[in-house]
Design an enzyme around this catalytic site. Structure first.
Site, PDB file in Angstrom:
ATOM      1  N   SER A 109       0.837  -1.202   0.000  1.00 54.45           N
ATOM      2  CA  SER A 109       0.000   0.000   0.000  1.00 54.45           C
ATOM      3  C   SER A 109       0.870   1.250   0.000  1.00 54.45           C
ATOM      4  O   SER A 109       1.097   1.882   1.032  1.00 54.45           O
ATOM      5  CB  SER A 109      -0.921  -0.024   1.216  1.00 54.45           C
ATOM      6  OG  SER A 109      -1.779  -1.142   1.154  1.00 54.45           O
ATOM      7  N   THR A 110       1.345   1.584  -1.162  1.00 55.20           N
ATOM      8  CA  THR A 110       2.284   2.685  -1.362  1.00 55.20           C
ATOM      9  C   THR A 110       1.991   3.307  -2.712  1.00 55.20           C
ATOM     10  O   THR A 110       1.533   2.624  -3.628  1.00 55.20           O
ATOM     11  CB  THR A 110       3.737   2.160  -1.343  1.00 55.20           C
ATOM     12  OG1 THR A 110       3.951   1.407  -0.152  1.00 55.20           O
ATOM     13  CG2 THR A 110       4.753   3.277  -1.429  1.00 55.20           C
TER      14      THR A 110
END
Length: 531
Positions: free
Chosen positions: A351-352
């Site tokens: 989650s970037t």
């Protein structure tokens, strides 16, 4: 603007990012006369609404600035909090299963997963040091996006559905992501009016309100009684200015995230091997071997020594590179199958998100941000979904809550800039947990060593190594390459299509005449915008 790639004439600005709204927010600021840092602030704050599961005002990140002055890396990532639980009381780290269809991965959320949210401090500090426009103008696109909302595309909606157990863990988090009783879906509009109000308040009262004032106290209360975050952690210095890692490579110099973060150094190690070994086997075979060497390094001792002084010089010492190169050459000649394990802790989603920016005066910004998967905690009336960075296995390889208080957590994020003939020629970075290292290296090597356009390099099929298994997108190898890899002991797991699993590289190339080519990675909704 909505094309994922485009080329412009000389001395124009460009943004490559993970969503059309994110890219356009940055480009709008460039058109107003802002510089690349102003544009980055607009793009990042807009991404809080456009990419609401991948990043947040409650998260952290890194910004690399180059081109107009001496390169500098701003570290706005997490530190280990100073709080400790009373004897016999456990901090809250909820093991939360997320079903990816073919596997289930457990993420750790809750009060004990939250580190100080340093990202906004980084944005305010970089503006103070490098901004051109008034901060209110740079943040205005992000405020407008949060207040007016952005319609969810299929990709962002799929992330929300995937992380349902996290995003519905608490009442305040449910109210943000399921405002009408069910999770938002593709086509619905994601609003965060409370965040718009928070950003407006910080403009008026200053960023110290978030780290010393009532907002800081509200953040800490949200992590009580079973978290470690306290007011001492909020009052501590949130942002470090660091000298970027700088490595001679591929006929130029790679700038990336330095230690104590690990991603940039591991990329540099694998890339230096690839540079030395180029021509000794075909590109996919060498990539697999060099990426495996970096994984082996990490599993042997790298994580334990990442805080050592001069660790970059030790890892990239000529004798270290020579030894690793000789091992790969021996394998290529003799086909021996290694017996050691190189399995790293991973994160299927990663989650970037990443943003690359070039302005008309030659300043470039490479900025990567993350909220983890989120802690499932939204600070009341603020719109800030707090991070779960203390609950991320890949960031905490020796176990949760084991670092000394105040120590920077080591991130895999690696915003990067490639310097050619003394000026930036590539700006890039990626999301994707431990896969982002390989994603960045594969785009760099395809563009610089194979001569592919930036569009072709970003869109090309990718591979990723886990122990002696290669995950491979379609058409990653020809038959001869596949047979050589198998003879070297690799098992190949063929994917049916490209996937977010293999990262999301958003990149801009600048040729010798100043012409720009920007590419957004379609795996993660990539988009570009130009001025």
């Amino acid at each position: 603007m909505r094309r994922s790639v485009r080329t412009t004439g000389a001395r124009r600005g460009a943004v490559a990012a993970g969503h059309p709204a994110t890219a356009e927010a940055g480009a709008a600021i460039l058109r107003m006369g802002g510089n690349a840092v102003d544009a980055a602030i607009a793009a990042v704050t807009t991404s809080f609404t456009a990419e609401p599961v991948l990043t947040s005002a409650g998260g952290g990140g890194f910004m690399l600035i180059a081109g107009s002055s001496k390169p500098i890396l701003y570290d706005g990532f997490a530190h280990m909090p100073s709080g400790r639980m009373p004897a016999g009381v456990q901090s809250e780290l909820k093991s939360t299963p997320i079903d990816f269809g073919d596997s289930v991965q457990h993420f750790h959320i809750g009060q004990g997963s939250v580190a100080a949210p340093s990202l906004l401090a980084m944005l305010f500090e970089t503006h103070r040091q490098h901004g051109c426009l008034p901060l209110a103008e740079a943040i205005a696109p992000g405020m407008d996006a949060a207040r007016s909302g952005i319609r969810l595309n299929d990709l962002q909606a799929s992330f929300i559905q995937l992380l349902r157990p996290i995003l519905t863990d608490t009442t305040d988090c449910t109210a943000l992501y399921a405002p009408h009783g069910q999770l938002l879906q593709a086509g619905d509009t994601f609003h965060n009016k409370a965040l718009a109000n928070t950003l407006e308040m910080l403009l008026l009262e200053g960023i110290d309100e978030m780290y010393h004032g009532d907002l800081a106290r509200a953040i800490v209360r949200s992590c009580m009684p079973y978290g470690l975050l306290g007011m001492d952690d909020m009052r501590a210095k949130q942002v470090q200015a660091r000298r970027p890692l700088s490595i001679p490579l591929f006929g130029g110099r790679l700038l990336s995230n330095p230690p104590p973060s690990s991603g940039g150094l591991l990329i540099a190690f694998a890339a230096t091997l690839l540079d030395q070994l180029k021509g000794e086997a075909e590109a996919p075979v060498l990539l697999a071997e060099c990426l495996r060497a970096a994984s082996q390094l990490r599993c042997e001792y790298f994580d334990a020594r990442i805080y050592d002084d001069n660790i970059d010089n030790q890892i990239l010492a000529p004798e270290q590179i020579q030894q690793a190169s000789s091992t790969i050459r021996h394998r290529l000649r003799n086909g021996e199958t290694p017996t050691d394990s190189t399995t790293e802790a991973g994160n299927r989603l990663g989650s970037t998100t990443h943003i690359s920016i070039v302005d008309g005066d030659g300043m470039v910004v490479s900025v990567t941000t993350s909220n983890g998967e989120g802690a499932g905690i939204v600070v009341p009336d603020s719109g800030i979904h707090l991070n779960n960075i203390l609950g991320e296995a890949d960031i905490n390889p020796f176990g949760f809550h084991t670092l000394p208080a105040g120590r920077s957590l080591s991130s895999m994020m690696a915003p990067s800039v490639f310097i050619k003939n003394g000026r930036p020629s590539i700006v890039l970075g990626s999301g994707g947990s431990n896969r982002l290292r390989g994603a960045i290296l594969q785009v760099l090597s395809r563009h610089l060593l194979l001569g592919e356009s930036m569009e072709a390099a970003v869109h090309a099929p990718r591979l990723h190594n886990e122990n002696m298994v290669l995950d491979a997108e379609p058409a990653c190898f020809n038959d001869a390459q596949r047979q050589q890899l198998i003879s070297l002991g690799w098992s190949i797991r063929d994917w049916r299509q490209t996937s977010i699993y293999f990262g999301g590289v958003h990149a801009i190339a600048i040729d010798a005449h100043g012409h720009l080519q920007a590419a957004g990675d379609p795996r993660r909704g990539g988009a570009t915008a130009f001025t």
